[in-house]
Each structure stands twice: as C-alpha cells, then as structure tokens.
Design a protein around this motif. Structure first.
Motif, PDB file in Angstrom:
ATOM      1  N   VAL A 111       0.847  -1.191   0.000  1.00  0.00           N
ATOM      2  CA  VAL A 111       0.000   0.000   0.000  1.00  0.00           C
ATOM      3  C   VAL A 111       0.889   1.249   0.000  1.00  0.00           C
ATOM      4  O   VAL A 111       1.777   1.400   0.845  1.00  0.00           O
ATOM      5  CB  VAL A 111      -0.931   0.021   1.226  1.00  0.00           C
ATOM      6  CG1 VAL A 111      -1.785   1.286   1.225  1.00  0.00           C
ATOM      7  CG2 VAL A 111      -1.814  -1.217   1.228  1.00  0.00           C
ATOM      8  N   THR A 112       0.655   2.121  -0.956  1.00  0.00           N
ATOM      9  CA  THR A 112       1.421   3.366  -1.070  1.00  0.00           C
ATOM     10  C   THR A 112       0.477   4.561  -1.001  1.00  0.00           C
ATOM     11  O   THR A 112      -0.742   4.428  -1.208  1.00  0.00           O
ATOM     12  CB  THR A 112       2.208   3.425  -2.396  1.00  0.00           C
ATOM     13  OG1 THR A 112       1.292   3.330  -3.499  1.00  0.00           O
ATOM     14  CG2 THR A 112       3.216   2.282  -2.479  1.00  0.00           C
ATOM     15  N   THR A 113       1.040   5.724  -0.708  1.00  0.00           N
ATOM     16  CA  THR A 113       0.256   6.962  -0.650  1.00  0.00           C
ATOM     17  C   THR A 113       0.545   7.836  -1.860  1.00  0.00           C
ATOM     18  O   THR A 113       1.619   7.750  -2.467  1.00  0.00           O
ATOM     19  CB  THR A 113       0.583   7.762   0.621  1.00  0.00           C
ATOM     20  OG1 THR A 113       1.980   8.096   0.620  1.00  0.00           O
ATOM     21  CG2 THR A 113       0.257   6.966   1.868  1.00  0.00           C
ATOM     22  N   SER A 114      -0.403   8.677  -2.184  1.00  0.00           N
ATOM     23  CA  SER A 114      -0.231   9.630  -3.284  1.00  0.00           C
ATOM     24  C   SER A 114      -0.987  10.910  -2.954  1.00  0.00           C
ATOM     25  O   SER A 114      -1.853  10.922  -2.069  1.00  0.00           O
ATOM     26  CB  SER A 114      -0.750   9.034  -4.602  1.00  0.00           C
ATOM     27  OG  SER A 114      -2.138   8.696  -4.486  1.00  0.00           O
ATOM     28  N   TRP A 115      -0.643  11.977  -3.650  1.00  0.00           N
ATOM     29  CA  TRP A 115      -1.315  13.265  -3.474  1.00  0.00           C
ATOM     30  C   TRP A 115      -1.772  13.757  -4.843  1.00  0.00           C
ATOM     31  O   TRP A 115      -1.022  13.702  -5.822  1.00  0.00           O
ATOM     32  CB  TRP A 115      -0.369  14.286  -2.835  1.00  0.00           C
ATOM     33  CG  TRP A 115      -0.064  13.992  -1.398  1.00  0.00           C
ATOM     34  CD1 TRP A 115       0.913  13.174  -0.907  1.00  0.00           C
ATOM     35  CD2 TRP A 115      -0.762  14.499  -0.261  1.00  0.00           C
ATOM     36  NE1 TRP A 115       0.867  13.143   0.457  1.00  0.00           N
ATOM     37  CE2 TRP A 115      -0.137  13.948   0.890  1.00  0.00           C
ATOM     38  CE3 TRP A 115      -1.840  15.376  -0.100  1.00  0.00           C
ATOM     39  CZ2 TRP A 115      -0.567  14.246   2.180  1.00  0.00           C
ATOM     40  CZ3 TRP A 115      -2.264  15.671   1.182  1.00  0.00           C
ATOM     41  CH2 TRP A 115      -1.638  15.109   2.304  1.00  0.00           C
ATOM     42  N   PHE A 116      -3.001  14.226  -4.911  1.00  0.00           N
ATOM     43  CA  PHE A 116      -3.540  14.668  -6.192  1.00  0.00           C
ATOM     44  C   PHE A 116      -4.692  15.642  -5.969  1.00  0.00           C
ATOM     45  O   PHE A 116      -5.243  15.740  -4.865  1.00  0.00           O
ATOM     46  CB  PHE A 116      -4.014  13.467  -7.018  1.00  0.00           C
ATOM     47  CG  PHE A 116      -4.891  12.507  -6.268  1.00  0.00           C
ATOM     48  CD1 PHE A 116      -6.277  12.631  -6.281  1.00  0.00           C
ATOM     49  CD2 PHE A 116      -4.334  11.467  -5.523  1.00  0.00           C
ATOM     50  CE1 PHE A 116      -7.090  11.752  -5.566  1.00  0.00           C
ATOM     51  CE2 PHE A 116      -5.141  10.574  -4.808  1.00  0.00           C
ATOM     52  CZ  PHE A 116      -6.516  10.716  -4.836  1.00  0.00           C
ATOM     53  N   THR A 117      -5.053  16.336  -7.023  1.00  0.00           N
ATOM     54  CA  THR A 117      -6.177  17.275  -6.978  1.00  0.00           C
ATOM     55  C   THR A 117      -7.198  16.881  -8.034  1.00  0.00           C
ATOM     56  O   THR A 117      -6.853  16.711  -9.209  1.00  0.00           O
ATOM     57  CB  THR A 117      -5.708  18.722  -7.219  1.00  0.00           C
ATOM     58  OG1 THR A 117      -4.803  19.097  -6.182  1.00  0.00           O
ATOM     59  CG2 THR A 117      -6.894  19.678  -7.214  1.00  0.00           C
TER      60      THR A 117
END
Length: 280
Positions: free
Chosen positions: A222-228
């Motif tokens: 499981v990885t994290t990401s940032w987006f809009t």
C-alpha cells in the motif's frame, strides 16, 4: 556566626548590604511577615466592577448568538458568505439530507453544498467498489448527471481493464487474492470553489490516497499519493451532480519520518477504520 553578622539577613544594615525585600500578593505578607493592608472601600468597589463586567459579557454573548435580531439564524442570507473567514464554521444549513447506498446525497444548493458533494463523490470514485463493474455502474449513476452517465461509464469501463486490475495486485476480474486485503481510498484534505453561478459550480478537491495490497506475500504494498480532482457540477433533480471529472498530481508535501507499518497492521487498520461523510 549569626545571620546578622555576615550582612546577608536581618540586622540594621543599610542599602549597601544588598538586602532585598520581597512583596507577595495581598494577604500573604512579605518575607518578614508583614502583610499589605487593603485600602478601605476597595473590596466593595472591586466587587461591583466584577459584577458589571460579567453582566456586560453575558449581554454580548446573547447579542452575538441572536445574529439577525432574535431568530436564532445567521445574519447573512448566504451561508457561504457567513463563513468566509471560518471555512469550517457551521452555517445552520444541513449539508446532507440523505444517502444513496453509502454515498451522501441531498446537498444544499450553495457553494458549500457543492464542495460537500465534490468531496463525497471523490471518495466514492476512488473506492474499492470502483474495481467491481456492477458497483462501479451504481456509483456512476449516483454521482454523475444523467447526461454524463453513459460517456463516463464507457470511459471507466475501459480504464478498469484486466491489465489494470493485475497491475494493482487484483485478479483479472477485479477480485482480491485470498489472504490479502485490497486498499483503495481517497481522502479529501480540502476543497475550493473555482467558480459558481446559475446552478453550476467547478470545485477542486485536494486529496491524499491509499492504493495497494496489504497482507503477507503481497507484491504490491500500500502506497500513498497526493492529487487534486477537479469536478464540474450541475444542479439536477434537487441535488448536485458531476458533469466532468479530472485529476492531476499534487500538491504533495515532503514525506515525514514515520516508519512504514507492516502489511498485517495496514490490513487491520483498513478493516477497523471506516470512512467519513464529508460536509462543509
């Protein structure tokens, strides 16, 4: 040697001895045991002043709570304007009136209602249910405007292909391998209205996301990401519905120094912590 012999304490030595007297608050006396006497009449005057301040404070609080002169509602007719300086302040308008399955619906026809709708729709469109064809269609029919359902549904059916499912660790049909926990969550961090007029609104939702497979033997941690996410909404059938949906990376903060948890701990967290209904 007595204390008075060395010039440190007591005696009748003058200022050159460095002797210091300490004055404590009224009634407690100083280091020599002599208390300070209150001036006559001070206690009664202080009491009157204290009572007067309390009365004024109560009156000010009551006036502020009345807002528009006693109706108990906010002074502004526009809930969005009344919360300009405090974007998370309550407006008196219920942000959600119902649910369609697990998705919040029935948002207010305000800018804040549009933000709530966009945040909740972002969560639904980023959930594990999107990897199941029937559940995906149900979500699309709930969050999208009728005029956009067919196009959006066909686009996503192509995107959620067998190859894509395998790439995230699922079987080709979207099912989860035995002994593993599939994680796909979108978590809104904040929302912003770019424009709003005549039953239309464009809302940006800044999000962080979790994606991957938790459990022993997982090759897709499981990885994290940032987006809009940018969502254009229209007022349709007494609710906000999405017309278009797009996504771009960032803004992404610097990663912290918290060590990564094990697969078992992540799986337990996903199973044990539910999601939220987002509202402004």
């Amino acid at each position: 040697m007595s204390l008075s012999d060395d010039g440190g304490y007591g005696g009748d030595r003058g200022p050159e001895t460095g002797q210091t007297r300490t004055r404590l608050p009224d009634g407690e006396g100083d280091t020599y045991g002599t208390g300070r006497r209150p001036r006559a009449g001070m206690s009664s005057r202080n009491l009157v002043m204290a009572v007067g301040v309390v009365v004024l404070l109560i009156a000010a609080i009551a006036f502020a709570n009345r807002g528009d002169g006693g109706t108990g509602e906010t002074a502004s007719d526009d809930p969005a304007k009344s919360a300009d300086t405090q974007p998370t302040a309550p407006t008196g308008t219920k942000p959600v009136t119902g649910k369609h399955g697990t998705i919040a619906t029935g948002f207010a026809k305000t800018e804040q209602g549009a933000q709530s709708a966009a945040a909740n729709y972002a969560v639904a469109l980023g959930s594990t249910s999107m990897f199941n064809r029937d559940q995906r269609h149900q979500i699309i029919n709930t969050v999208m405007a009728p005029s956009a359902v067919d196009t959006f549904q066909k686009t996503l059916d192509k995107a959620y292909s067998a190859d894509f499912n395998k790439n995230v660790g699922l079987h080709a049909d979207g099912s989860t391998p035995a002994g593993l926990t599939f994680v796909s969550r979108t978590i809104p961090v904040g929302t912003k209205v770019k424009n709003s007029s005549n039953g239309r609104a464009t809302v940006e939702v800044w999000c962080t996301g979790l994606l991957g497979m938790a459990g022993n033997g997982s090759t897709k941690p499981v990885t994290t990401s940032w987006f809009t996410i940018t969502m254009k909404l229209a007022w349709s059938d007494n609710d906000w519905k999405a017309i278009t949906h797009s996504q771009e990376d960032g803004p992404a903060p610097v990663s912290g120094d918290v060590p990564a948890s094990g697969a078992k701990e992540i799986a337990g967290a996903v199973d044990g912590f539910g999601g939220f209904t987002y509202a402004r």
